[in-house]
Design a protein around this motif. Structure first.
Motif, PDB file in Angstrom:
ATOM      1  N   PHE A 443     -59.269  -1.858   3.559  1.00  0.00           N
ATOM      2  CA  PHE A 443     -60.383  -1.058   4.071  1.00  0.00           C
ATOM      3  C   PHE A 443     -59.895  -0.228   5.252  1.00  0.00           C
ATOM      4  O   PHE A 443     -59.198  -0.729   6.132  1.00  0.00           O
ATOM      5  N   LEU A 454     -60.696   1.102  -0.081  1.00  0.00           N
ATOM      6  CA  LEU A 454     -62.085   1.113   0.373  1.00  0.00           C
ATOM      7  C   LEU A 454     -62.256   1.916   1.654  1.00  0.00           C
ATOM      8  O   LEU A 454     -61.586   1.637   2.654  1.00  0.00           O
ATOM      9  N   CYS A 470     -68.739   1.703  -1.029  1.00  0.00           N
ATOM     10  CA  CYS A 470     -68.831   1.166   0.329  1.00  0.00           C
ATOM     11  C   CYS A 470     -70.050   1.747   1.030  1.00  0.00           C
ATOM     12  O   CYS A 470     -70.240   2.967   1.065  1.00  0.00           O
ATOM     13  N   CYS A 486     -71.022  -3.262   0.444  1.00  0.00           N
ATOM     14  CA  CYS A 486     -70.899  -2.313  -0.671  1.00  0.00           C
ATOM     15  C   CYS A 486     -72.017  -2.590  -1.668  1.00  0.00           C
ATOM     16  O   CYS A 486     -72.737  -3.588  -1.562  1.00  0.00           O
TER      17      CYS A 486
END
Ligand code: ATP
Ligand code: MG
Length: 603
Positions: A443, A454, A470, A486
């Motif tokens: 992420f 992400l 997300c 998400c």
């Protein structure tokens, strides 16, 4: 000289290991077999082989090699080269490789080493059962025959008892540029030599007061031929023969005899013995003249020992590392011992591939550690099943994932292939739930260019599951992301017709937080941070990599709870890991990182 073999060999992982490349030793064996050099060998009487080789019977083995460790230490990666070479030749040429403990030196040997050496040779995939019998020998069983050989040399006027002091002998040996001087005892009669030597054997003389020496040439340009000592007096207990002997043969005399007694055809050793070869031949030829040995005699061939970057292989340094607790023991997964390598998850197949790939040559060189690691990657890629592990976990919550009336998440089967190259190994089920563990690095709040995992408002596929979008994230007081939120797109499950309905560039792995096995993982790296530890005037201990192991707590897919000690897996996207053979208990394995998926060291 640094050899990089990447250009020479195809390193692609789909290839099966290459056939052993030809080398100069194979060339010699091919020639010997074509010429019948060793055909119709008859036995002069080998203690170990007597039962099998009745006198006058030809040898059923086309060649005989040997692996002759001194049982005074643990085997290391350098020995693996010699083991793969000697046992590999025997295998390929319908011969036999003798497992021989070179235990002629009293005091130093221990059963613990014998056990560990035989275990490691077998682990590498080799054995010594051939032609209906076991070819495991102890050189100390030949002491009586070695003694007889020494008497035979004396009787032929080729050896004498020297009573010079060690200091006198050293001075009279001469130098590389100056000839040595004959000992005043050199020309004693055969009778006197025989009786003195028997007195030595019978304990009539003090340790170090005299030695038996070969009578060759004190002016030889090869210092090894300046009447080398062949027997010394030493009152020492021997693990096999007890106190039966107070004289012991010197290594350079014992070794050719061991080879001859066992009918070795090709005695392969490392280059430092090249200057000893003339003495090796001298001993055997004199004994053949004396009628004690029969032609054809064993021949010695030398090859370059393995030097590996980022590793120390000297026995002294390995002992130092263990005894001064720089590592946890002889089988520490960072040590280049075979016991350590096995615990690290290195494979026998990988070592055999490595031995074939580096080949055998006559000149010393350095082999890059990466080549060994690549051999491990290649073999593990074929053998290890895939599993999912999140090594640096943060939470991912699928906010729109169904829950029951108690707020408990639905749990859904997803199917992950066990081995992409072996569909016959099938798929296993992993559970998808509302809360998952994902990698922190998957992420990015402010994505860098080319980051397809992400990101806020971005889409990514949960591998073997759904595409998710997300929707937000939480941070702790320090500003570190703790949870990512998400929503999933219900039509996009992998393996369903809808899976292609939404195109995404990224694909991340995950583990259900309700079905995770929290495990200890030791992230091993190289023990030394320098390619040549201790080069120049550095102390090799200063080159130890301070980050050679980091222990982490990871979230693994539940099936890994049942991993058996020593079982290897590829943790997808991370590398190869093995359940530690020592510290794992049933239902609670701990894992060692064997090697990363790609070579990350250079970065
Ligand atoms: P020592 O200094 O005690 O002789 P060693 O490592 O040579 O140590 P041995 O027990 O004599 O230990 O080794 C057994 C065999 O392994 C020998 O035939 C030796 O040539 C071989 N060997 C040892 N080190 C290497 C290496 N780095 N590469 C290839 N072969 C090796
Ligand atoms: Mg040695």
């Amino acid at each position: 000289m640094m050899v990089n073999l990447f250009n020479v060999f195809d390193m692609s992982s789909e290839k099966t290991p290459i056939a052993p490349a030809s080398n100069f030793i194979r060339g010699i064996i091919d020639r010997d077999l074509a010429q019948g050099t060793n055909a119709n060998r008859h036995w002069a009487g080998t203690p170990g082989d007597a039962a099998h080789h009745a006198a006058g019977q030809p040898d059923p083995a086309k060649i005989r090699t040997r692996f002759p460790p001194e049982p005074n230490g643990y085997l290391h990666i350098g020995h693996a080269k010699s083991i793969c070479l000697n046992f590999g030749l025997a295998r390929d040429y319908e011969g036999v490789c003798h497992m021989r403990f070179d235990d002629t030196n009293p005091e130093k040997e221990e059963q613990e080493y014998v056990d560990s050496i035989t275990e490691m040779v077998q682990w590498l995939g080799f054995g010594w059962e051939a032609f209906g019998k076991s070819h495991l020998y102890y050189a100390s069983n030949y002491f009586e025959m070695m003694y007889q050989a020494a008497e035979a040399l004396i009787s032929a006027g080729k050896a004498y008892v020297d009573e010079q002091s060690a200091e006198e002998m050293r001075i009279n040996r001469g130098t590389l540029t100056e000839a040595g001087k004959n000992s005043p005892w050199r020309d004693r009669s055969i009778e006197e030599n025989l009786s003195k030597f028997r007195e030595m054997r019978d304990g009539k003389h003090a340790d170090g007061s005299m030695v038996l020496r070969a009578k060759i040439d004190m002016a030889s340009p090869n210092i090894n031929l300046r009447d080398p000592a062949i027997y010394r007096i030493k009152r020492a207990h021997h693990h096999n023969t007890g106190d039966q002997w107070c004289i012991y043969p010197m290594y350079t005399f014992a070794h050719p005899l061991e080879d001859a007694f066992e009918g070795i055809t090709h005695s392969i050793c490392t280059l430092e013995f090249e200057d000893q070869r003339p003495f090796y031949d001298w001993v055997l030829e004199r004994l053949a003249e004396a009628g004690m040995l029969a032609h054809p005699l064993p021949k010695q061939y030398e090859f370059a020992r393995l030097n590996l970057t980022y590793v120390v292989l000297s026995k002294r340094k390995l002992i130092d590392l263990v005894e001064n607790k720089h590592v946890s023991g002889w089988d520490d997964p960072r040590l280049p011992t075979l016991a350590g390598a096995r615990r690290r998850g290195y494979t026998p197949e990988g070592f055999r591939l490595f031995a074939d790939r580096i080949g055998v040559s006559k000149s010393d060189s350095w082999i890059e550690y990466t080549i060994l690691e690549d051999c491990m990657r290649e073999t593990l890629n074929l053998s290890a099943e895939r599993r999912i592990a999140v090594l640096d976990p943060i939470k991912l919550v699928i906010d729109n994932y169904p829950v029951d009336s108690n707020g408990k998440s639905q749990s859904e089967d997803c199917f992950a292939p066990n081995h992409p190259l072996k569909p016959e190994l099938g798929k296993r089920t992993v559970q998808l739930t509302k809360e998952l563990w994902i990698e922190r690095e998957d992420f990015m709040e402010e994505p860098s260019k080319g980051f397809f995992r992400l990101v806020p408002d971005g889409l990514v596929r949960l591998r073997y599951g759904y595409v998710v979008k997300c929707t937000g994230f939480d941070k702790d007081a320090n500003g570190n992301v703790t949870t990512v939120h998400c929503e999933y797109l219900p039509d996009t499950k992998s393996g369903t017709p809808g899976s292609d309905s939404v195109k995404v560039k990224g694909n991340i792995h995950w583990v259900s937080a309700n079905h995770a096995y929290e495990a200890e993982i030791r992230m091993y790296d190289r023990l030394f941070k320098e390619a040549h530890p201790g080069a120049g005037d550095r102390d090799y201990l200063d080159d130890i990599n301070p980050n050679s192991v980091t222990t982490i707590t990871a979230q693994l897919e539940l099936s890994l709870k049942d991993a058996q000690p020593a079982e290897s897996f590829q943790f997808e996207r991370h590398g190869y890991f093995v359940a530690d053979r020592k510290d794992s208990v049933a239902g609670k394995p701990v894992f060692n990182r064997t090697v990363t998926l790609k070579d990350t060291w250079q970065k």
